[in-house]
Write a protein that holds these residues in place. Structure first.
Motif, mmCIF file in Angstrom:
data_model
loop_
_atom_site.group_PDB
_atom_site.id
_atom_site.type_symbol
_atom_site.label_atom_id
_atom_site.label_comp_id
_atom_site.label_asym_id
_atom_site.label_seq_id
_atom_site.Cartn_x
_atom_site.Cartn_y
_atom_site.Cartn_z
ATOM 1 N N GLY A 149 0.602 -1.138 0.060
ATOM 2 C CA GLY A 149 0.008 0.010 -0.029
ATOM 3 C C GLY A 149 0.742 1.122 -0.112
ATOM 4 O O GLY A 149 2.061 1.136 0.131
ATOM 5 N N GLY A 150 0.111 2.503 -0.232
ATOM 6 C CA GLY A 150 0.874 3.731 -0.310
ATOM 7 C C GLY A 150 2.258 3.613 -1.418
ATOM 8 O O GLY A 150 2.068 3.128 -2.227
ATOM 9 N N VAL A 151 3.135 4.317 -0.987
ATOM 10 C CA VAL A 151 4.443 4.545 -1.645
ATOM 11 C C VAL A 151 5.145 3.192 -1.786
ATOM 12 O O VAL A 151 5.823 2.976 -2.661
ATOM 13 C CB VAL A 151 5.227 5.496 -1.199
ATOM 14 C CG1 VAL A 151 4.666 7.037 -1.360
ATOM 15 C CG2 VAL A 151 5.589 5.463 0.165
ATOM 16 N N LEU A 152 4.831 2.280 -0.580
ATOM 17 C CA LEU A 152 5.366 1.152 -0.792
ATOM 18 C C LEU A 152 4.899 0.205 -1.900
ATOM 19 O O LEU A 152 5.736 -0.787 -2.307
ATOM 20 C CB LEU A 152 5.163 0.306 0.491
ATOM 21 C CG LEU A 152 5.905 -1.130 0.915
ATOM 22 C CD1 LEU A 152 7.342 -1.018 0.834
ATOM 23 C CD2 LEU A 152 5.307 -1.570 2.163
ATOM 24 N N ALA A 158 6.257 -1.286 -9.057
ATOM 25 C CA ALA A 158 6.493 -0.662 -10.501
ATOM 26 C C ALA A 158 7.703 -0.664 -10.701
ATOM 27 O O ALA A 158 8.561 0.233 -10.577
ATOM 28 C CB ALA A 158 6.016 0.932 -9.871
ATOM 29 N N ILE A 159 8.319 -1.892 -11.252
ATOM 30 C CA ILE A 159 9.436 -2.146 -11.704
ATOM 31 C C ILE A 159 9.188 -2.888 -13.339
ATOM 32 O O ILE A 159 8.615 -3.938 -13.241
ATOM 33 C CB ILE A 159 10.313 -3.218 -10.709
ATOM 34 C CG1 ILE A 159 10.139 -2.713 -9.466
ATOM 35 C CG2 ILE A 159 11.662 -3.320 -11.457
ATOM 36 C CD1 ILE A 159 10.598 -3.645 -8.472
ATOM 37 N N ARG A 160 9.749 -2.307 -14.048
ATOM 38 C CA ARG A 160 9.703 -2.779 -15.413
ATOM 39 C C ARG A 160 10.548 -4.061 -15.825
ATOM 40 O O ARG A 160 11.641 -4.335 -14.728
ATOM 41 C CB ARG A 160 10.127 -1.578 -16.582
ATOM 42 C CG ARG A 160 9.033 -0.589 -16.530
ATOM 43 C CD ARG A 160 9.605 0.536 -17.637
ATOM 44 N NE ARG A 160 8.525 1.774 -17.677
ATOM 45 C CZ ARG A 160 8.838 2.945 -16.895
ATOM 46 N NH1 ARG A 160 9.904 3.004 -16.274
ATOM 47 N NH2 ARG A 160 7.861 3.927 -16.985
ATOM 48 N N VAL A 161 10.504 -4.722 -16.680
ATOM 49 C CA VAL A 161 10.955 -5.876 -16.980
ATOM 50 C C VAL A 161 12.543 -5.627 -17.275
ATOM 51 O O VAL A 161 13.518 -6.326 -16.785
ATOM 52 C CB VAL A 161 10.668 -6.638 -18.215
ATOM 53 C CG1 VAL A 161 11.340 -7.903 -18.569
ATOM 54 C CG2 VAL A 161 9.160 -6.905 -18.158
ATOM 55 N N PHE A 166 8.925 2.953 -12.110
ATOM 56 C CA PHE A 166 7.974 4.135 -12.461
ATOM 57 C C PHE A 166 7.147 4.419 -11.205
ATOM 58 O O PHE A 166 7.425 3.694 -10.091
ATOM 59 C CB PHE A 166 7.181 3.642 -13.627
ATOM 60 C CG PHE A 166 6.440 2.364 -13.520
ATOM 61 C CD1 PHE A 166 4.875 2.537 -13.177
ATOM 62 C CD2 PHE A 166 6.844 1.187 -13.700
ATOM 63 C CE1 PHE A 166 4.353 1.547 -13.229
ATOM 64 C CE2 PHE A 166 6.286 -0.052 -13.727
ATOM 65 C CZ PHE A 166 4.777 0.198 -13.449
ATOM 66 N N THR A 167 6.171 5.184 -11.400
ATOM 67 C CA THR A 167 5.169 5.481 -10.058
ATOM 68 C C THR A 167 3.650 5.526 -10.627
ATOM 69 O O THR A 167 3.457 5.553 -11.824
ATOM 70 C CB THR A 167 5.704 7.056 -9.466
ATOM 71 O OG1 THR A 167 5.425 7.870 -10.328
ATOM 72 C CG2 THR A 167 7.010 6.996 -9.166
ATOM 73 N N GLY A 168 2.885 5.387 -9.477
ATOM 74 C CA GLY A 168 1.451 5.472 -9.764
ATOM 75 C C GLY A 168 0.871 4.133 -10.452
ATOM 76 O O GLY A 168 -0.244 4.257 -10.815
ATOM 77 N N THR A 172 -2.800 4.024 -11.327
ATOM 78 C CA THR A 172 -3.255 3.715 -12.730
ATOM 79 C C THR A 172 -4.189 2.418 -12.880
ATOM 80 O O THR A 172 -5.356 2.485 -13.620
ATOM 81 C CB THR A 172 -1.931 2.937 -13.490
ATOM 82 O OG1 THR A 172 -1.137 3.992 -13.487
ATOM 83 C CG2 THR A 172 -2.306 2.616 -14.763
ATOM 84 N N ALA A 173 -4.458 1.497 -11.931
ATOM 85 C CA ALA A 173 -5.185 0.495 -11.855
ATOM 86 C C ALA A 173 -6.676 0.935 -11.155
ATOM 87 O O ALA A 173 -7.706 0.486 -11.726
ATOM 88 C CB ALA A 173 -4.697 -0.707 -10.750
ATOM 89 N N LEU A 174 -6.687 1.969 -10.280
ATOM 90 C CA LEU A 174 -7.626 2.595 -9.994
ATOM 91 C C LEU A 174 -8.566 3.297 -11.139
ATOM 92 O O LEU A 174 -9.724 3.255 -11.318
ATOM 93 C CB LEU A 174 -7.713 3.439 -8.802
ATOM 94 C CG LEU A 174 -7.094 2.806 -7.608
ATOM 95 C CD1 LEU A 174 -6.702 3.844 -6.513
ATOM 96 C CD2 LEU A 174 -8.358 2.131 -6.718
#
Length: 373
Positions: A149-152, A158-161, A166-168, A172-174
């Motif tokens: 949750g949160g920034v955690l 949020a780690i690309r292959v 990235f952030t958010g 994005t899902a919401l």
């Protein structure tokens, strides 16, 4: 793989359980009707799990799928006709519910479609980065992951292959699923994110969605399910459940068991009691013979649509506290809740909350007749 066998009090025999139940129901006919509905639903749904694809568009920290090498263990089948034939085979064998995981199912919507066309009850598990279309997928359930949750959540997911970040991701899902009744957020609680529990649940509530709690197991570490201050995490999870009773569909008993791993009858969650294992995997011969219940006919299938996996998750039983496996353990353990009529009623509440998670189930909050289903 397996954890040591725990010693529990002897469960009631089938005859004893039947007599005890009849005794309780004689004075509580309202519970009789609820029990009938739950048992009827349990008998009518036969489940499986399918690793739909080995591919994923992110690399979450602690993801059991990649930490366990599931992405390279079998060669992924891409032939849609053969995938349709596999879904037909499941249907012919009486399977009518499939949980489609990966990898990331939203990367291969036509494979999802192959199952939707053949089975009435479909759930996909997604990281939320890409939306699942509505057209043609109106009746499926969508389980969206959240870690910490949160920034955690961004730190963990949020780690690309290629390793860049990235952030958010949660936002994005919401955005993809605002007021979407198909969606359940599966929120893996982490001790490092206790302060994020309430604001994260509030975000989900304000977005018009529901949430169930999970346990963040950091696979690939020495002790994936260690919590230094168990009570602190439990107290906060229960407090937030009380604040948002309609959003958090997890039952308080389930939350306690999820975080502590323990039941009121002395049982501890682990391999010897987990019901979410593949019944056709030969590794489980002794487990199937120990008398503890399993999900009837359940199998988890690899992305080759041939190999029967060990269980619904990693097979690392000592490092697993999967929410759905824990919930299933409680639901199949009804005979353990017959020491009083209050316990029986509690088990009914737990079972109804389990089925409330899924959009295709009659207990889901979107169903106007869910209490009389």
């Amino acid at each position: 793989m397996a954890t040591p066998v725990s010693i529990e009090p002897r469960p009631l025999s089938r005859r004893e359980a039947k007599a005890r139940t009849a005794e309780f129901l004689a004075d509580r006919p309202d519970l009789a009707e609820r029990l009938h509905r739950i048992r009827r639903l349990g008998r009518s749904v036969r489940s499986c799990e399918v690793h739909l694809t080995n591919a994923c568009n992110i690399r979450c920290k602690g993801c059991w799928y990649f930490e366990g090498g599931f992405d390279t263990a079998v060669k992924e089948l891409t032939d849609l006709d053969r995938i349709r034939a596999f879904a037909d085979r499941l249907a012919d064998e009486g399977v009518n519910q499939a949980t489609l995981i990966g990898g990331e199912p939203t990367l291969v919507p036509r494979r999802v479609e192959a199952f939707v066309e053949r089975l009435p009850y479909i759930t996909i598990s997604t990281n939320g980065l890409r939306p699942m279309p509505k057209q043609g997928f109106e009746k499926i359930a969508i389980a969206v992951s959240v870690f910490g949750g949160g920034v955690l959540d961004d730190d963990l997911r949020a780690i690309r292959v290629n390793g860049s970040t990235f952030t958010g991701l949660l936002d994005t899902a919401l955005g993809h699923y605002r007021d979407d009744p198909r969606v359940l957020f599966i929120y893996a609680l982490a001790e490092a994110g206790v302060e994020h529990i309430e604001p994260t649940v509030r975000k989900i509530a304000d977005n018009g969605n529901i949430v169930t709690f999970n346990f963040y197991s950091e696979h690939g570490t020495e002790n994936p399910i260690r919590i230094a201050n168990e009570q602190r995490v439990l107290d906060e999870a229960l407090r937030v459940k009380e604040l948002y009773p309609e959003t958090v569909v997890s039952h308080p008993y389930f939350i306690r068991t999820l975080i502590t791993g323990r039941s009121h009858w002395g049982g501890r969650f682990g391999y010897d009691v987990c019901p979410s294992l593949s019944v056709d995997n030969p590794a489980h011969e002794q487990r199937l013979a120990n008398g503890n219940p399993v999900i009837p006919g359940f199998n988890a299938w690899g992305a080759d649509y041939e190999s029967v996996q060990f269980c619904c998750t990693s097979g690392d039983c000592g490092g697993c506290r999967d929410s759905q496996a824990v919930y299933s353990w409680l639901v199949v353990s009804g005979s353990r809740f017959l020491d009083s009529v209050q316990r029986l009623e509690e088990w009914l509440d737990i079972s109804e909350s389990y089925w409330r998670q899924w959009h295709w189930a009659p207990y889901h909050s979107s169903k106007p007749d869910r209490l009389t289903a």
